[in-house]
Motif scaffolding. Structure first.
Motif, mmCIF file in Angstrom:
data_model
loop_
_atom_site.group_PDB
_atom_site.id
_atom_site.type_symbol
_atom_site.label_atom_id
_atom_site.label_comp_id
_atom_site.label_asym_id
_atom_site.label_seq_id
_atom_site.Cartn_x
_atom_site.Cartn_y
_atom_site.Cartn_z
ATOM 1 N N SER A 56 34.142 29.782 37.290
ATOM 2 C CA SER A 56 34.309 31.078 36.619
ATOM 3 C C SER A 56 34.983 30.924 35.270
ATOM 4 O O SER A 56 35.018 31.864 34.482
ATOM 5 C CB SER A 56 35.161 32.007 37.491
ATOM 6 O OG SER A 56 36.475 31.496 37.630
ATOM 7 N N ARG A 57 35.556 29.730 35.001
ATOM 8 C CA ARG A 57 36.339 29.452 33.794
ATOM 9 C C ARG A 57 37.428 30.505 33.623
ATOM 10 O O ARG A 57 37.657 31.028 32.532
ATOM 11 C CB ARG A 57 35.451 29.364 32.553
ATOM 12 C CG ARG A 57 34.425 28.248 32.627
ATOM 13 C CD ARG A 57 33.855 27.886 31.276
ATOM 14 N NE ARG A 57 34.827 27.184 30.432
ATOM 15 C CZ ARG A 57 35.096 25.873 30.502
ATOM 16 N NH1 ARG A 57 34.489 25.124 31.417
ATOM 17 N NH2 ARG A 57 35.970 25.319 29.688
ATOM 18 N N SER A 58 38.063 30.840 34.722
ATOM 19 C CA SER A 58 39.184 31.782 34.701
ATOM 20 C C SER A 58 40.335 31.228 35.533
ATOM 21 O O SER A 58 40.118 30.541 36.531
ATOM 22 C CB SER A 58 38.755 33.149 35.230
ATOM 23 O OG SER A 58 38.402 33.069 36.596
ATOM 24 N N VAL A 59 41.550 31.529 35.096
ATOM 25 C CA VAL A 59 42.764 31.118 35.803
ATOM 26 C C VAL A 59 43.625 32.356 36.009
ATOM 27 O O VAL A 59 43.837 33.140 35.082
ATOM 28 C CB VAL A 59 43.549 30.055 35.005
ATOM 29 C CG1 VAL A 59 44.878 29.735 35.686
ATOM 30 C CG2 VAL A 59 42.719 28.785 34.845
ATOM 31 N N VAL A 60 44.114 32.537 37.220
ATOM 32 C CA VAL A 60 44.970 33.682 37.547
ATOM 33 C C VAL A 60 46.435 33.303 37.341
ATOM 34 O O VAL A 60 46.879 32.262 37.829
ATOM 35 C CB VAL A 60 44.755 34.130 39.005
ATOM 36 C CG1 VAL A 60 45.763 35.213 39.377
ATOM 37 C CG2 VAL A 60 43.333 34.644 39.197
ATOM 38 N N ALA A 61 47.166 34.144 36.620
ATOM 39 C CA ALA A 61 48.618 33.985 36.470
ATOM 40 C C ALA A 61 49.288 35.225 37.045
ATOM 41 O O ALA A 61 48.970 36.345 36.634
ATOM 42 C CB ALA A 61 48.997 33.809 35.005
ATOM 43 N N ILE A 62 50.179 35.034 38.002
ATOM 44 C CA ILE A 62 50.888 36.158 38.619
ATOM 45 C C ILE A 62 52.371 36.033 38.309
ATOM 46 O O ILE A 62 52.996 35.018 38.621
ATOM 47 C CB ILE A 62 50.662 36.203 40.139
ATOM 48 C CG1 ILE A 62 49.164 36.382 40.440
ATOM 49 C CG2 ILE A 62 51.462 37.332 40.770
ATOM 50 C CD1 ILE A 62 48.826 36.413 41.924
ATOM 51 N N HIS A 103 48.414 40.431 48.289
ATOM 52 C CA HIS A 103 47.280 41.317 48.036
ATOM 53 C C HIS A 103 46.559 40.923 46.747
ATOM 54 O O HIS A 103 45.311 40.897 46.705
ATOM 55 C CB HIS A 103 47.768 42.759 47.947
ATOM 56 C CG HIS A 103 46.715 43.728 47.494
ATOM 57 N ND1 HIS A 103 45.668 44.126 48.304
ATOM 58 C CD2 HIS A 103 46.535 44.360 46.294
ATOM 59 C CE1 HIS A 103 44.891 44.954 47.634
ATOM 60 N NE2 HIS A 103 45.390 45.115 46.415
ATOM 61 N N LEU A 104 47.321 40.599 45.697
ATOM 62 C CA LEU A 104 46.709 40.207 44.422
ATOM 63 C C LEU A 104 45.903 38.928 44.574
ATOM 64 O O LEU A 104 44.773 38.831 44.079
ATOM 65 C CB LEU A 104 47.799 40.015 43.364
ATOM 66 C CG LEU A 104 48.479 41.271 42.831
ATOM 67 C CD1 LEU A 104 49.706 40.909 42.007
ATOM 68 C CD2 LEU A 104 47.507 42.092 41.996
ATOM 69 N N ILE A 105 46.467 37.950 45.268
ATOM 70 C CA ILE A 105 45.767 36.680 45.444
ATOM 71 C C ILE A 105 44.486 36.878 46.241
ATOM 72 O O ILE A 105 43.422 36.328 45.899
ATOM 73 C CB ILE A 105 46.697 35.661 46.134
ATOM 74 C CG1 ILE A 105 47.786 35.220 45.157
ATOM 75 C CG2 ILE A 105 45.916 34.452 46.646
ATOM 76 C CD1 ILE A 105 48.872 34.387 45.772
ATOM 77 N N SER A 106 44.558 37.679 47.283
ATOM 78 C CA SER A 106 43.359 37.969 48.081
ATOM 79 C C SER A 106 42.278 38.621 47.225
ATOM 80 O O SER A 106 41.093 38.259 47.308
ATOM 81 C CB SER A 106 43.735 38.879 49.257
ATOM 82 O OG SER A 106 42.597 39.199 50.019
ATOM 83 N N SER A 107 42.675 39.566 46.379
ATOM 84 C CA SER A 107 41.710 40.265 45.523
ATOM 85 C C SER A 107 41.130 39.327 44.467
ATOM 86 O O SER A 107 39.915 39.324 44.216
ATOM 87 C CB SER A 107 42.382 41.453 44.832
ATOM 88 O OG SER A 107 42.818 42.410 45.781
ATOM 89 N N PHE A 108 41.992 38.520 43.852
ATOM 90 C CA PHE A 108 41.517 37.620 42.799
ATOM 91 C C PHE A 108 40.598 36.543 43.365
ATOM 92 O O PHE A 108 39.681 36.079 42.663
ATOM 93 C CB PHE A 108 42.694 36.968 42.078
ATOM 94 C CG PHE A 108 43.316 37.825 41.009
ATOM 95 C CD1 PHE A 108 42.555 38.331 39.971
ATOM 96 C CD2 PHE A 108 44.671 38.118 41.027
ATOM 97 C CE1 PHE A 108 43.119 39.116 38.975
ATOM 98 C CE2 PHE A 108 45.256 38.902 40.045
ATOM 99 C CZ PHE A 108 44.473 39.409 39.007
ATOM 100 N N LEU A 109 40.821 36.122 44.598
ATOM 101 C CA LEU A 109 39.966 35.091 45.183
ATOM 102 C C LEU A 109 38.518 35.546 45.292
ATOM 103 O O LEU A 109 37.602 34.721 45.303
ATOM 104 C CB LEU A 109 40.496 34.672 46.556
ATOM 105 C CG LEU A 109 41.677 33.696 46.542
ATOM 106 C CD1 LEU A 109 42.253 33.512 47.936
ATOM 107 C CD2 LEU A 109 41.250 32.339 45.967
#
Length: 327
Positions: A56-62, A103-109
């Motif tokens: 996806s060439r995306s990285v999640v930062a929380i 919840h955020l990690i589940s959604s971003f996955l």
């Protein structure tokens, strides 16, 4: 993509490489393609690219809050490093809640990101399971006092608290208070207190009086925590606030109430926020290299995704006690 290729005088495959793997294309060709993209207002189909490349060439930062300058410094560097390699940063705000983080990690996955950058080492059991099952690289920041899921970049909150205790005792202070976020939620505040209290004990000084405030905390919580501490013990030499966001409002409230800082009471914070050197007196605090954390976290992710060997999977960026006028 065909239109861009015709305008630039290259193949569609070259256009694809410029968009997805720019390092594989010469600077001259890349500039021709990028100029054609600008002229045609071409927007690549991200979903199609994801399907074709399985990336996806995306990285999640929380991060735990959007209201603090140090987290903004960290995120801005994460974005700068990732964008230089054509990665998008997806940002989440956990509000210091491991349940919300889960919840955020589940959604971003569901978006199948290539990696995660998280804050701290404390997460829910399900978050651990989700991240381990996903198989994507994970960097945890702001903490080294524990075992990381994968990679980590940060500093020891315990050592930072201890260093501040040593500084204050050397200055001649002997009675202390501590105001910090609810320890059930703010694990790093708990670690800072542990280091602070441990340092005082080692030097033969009594443990601090402790007041916990709500998380996420507001400016009013800093003042309320200060009031509650003084109500318990009216006379304290110095108070350590677990974050500048709590210390600065208390410092300003001292001016309103005619309490002289540091003559009547010394005040210390943590984080070295933007306002720390603007308030009067300037705030004694602990500087954290937030921007360096962001840079290193993003670089570790990129190296892992490229399959490059890592010199270290745990990077300590350190901290520094900033001795100023308030203590």
């Amino acid at each position: 993509m065909d239109d861009v290729a015709k305008r630039a005088g290259v193949s569609a495959q070259t256009v694809s490489r410029v968009i997805g793997r720019p390092e594989m294309v010469s600077a001259e060709t890349r500039e021709l393609v990028e100029q054609a993209i600008r002229e045609l207002n071409y927007i690549p189909n991200g979903a199609a690219r994801h399907l074709a490349s399985s990336r996806s060439r995306s990285v999640v930062a929380i991060i735990p809050t959007l209201a603090t300058s140090v987290y903004a410094d960290e995120v801005s560097q994460i974005m700068a490093v990732l964008e230089s390699q054509n990665f998008t940063t997806l940002l989440g705000n956990s509000e210091h809640s491991i349940e919300r983080e889960e919840h955020l990690i589940s959604s971003f996955l569901e978006r199948q990101p290539d990696a995660f950058i998280l804050t701290g080492l404390s997460h829910s059991r399900r978050t651990h399971s989700l991240l381990l099952a996903s198989g994507v690289p994970v960097v945890e920041t702001w903490e080294t006092d524990g075992v990381s899921l994968d990679m980590s970049v940060g500093f020891s909150n315990i050592d930072a608290g201890r260093s501040l205790a040593e500084y204050l005792v050397e200055k001649g202070y002997r009675s202390f208070g501590f105001v910090g976020g609810d320890f059930r939620v703010d694990h790093r505040a708990r670690q800072r207190l542990a280091g602070f209290a441990g340092g005082l004990k080692d030097m033969g000084v009594r443990a601090p009086i402790v007041v916990e405030v709500a998380v996420p905390a507001t400016s009013e919580d800093g003042i309320a925590g200060f009031d509650r501490l003084l109500a318990q013990v009216p006379r304290r030499d110095a108070i350590f606030f677990s974050a500048d966001g709590l210390a600065i409002p208390a410092l300003l409230d001292c001016q309103r109430r005619g309490i002289k800082v540091p003559d009547d009471i010394a005040i210390c914070g943590f984080g070295d926020y933007d306002l720390a050197t603007i308030v009067n007196p300037q705030l004694t605090t602990v500087r954290v290299e937030a921007a360096a954390m962001g840079t290193m976290a993003a670089q570790l992710i990129l190296r892992r995704l490229k399959g490059e060997p890592l010199v270290k999977e745990k990077v300590d960026v350190g901290f520094k006690v900033m001795a100023r006028e308030s203590a």
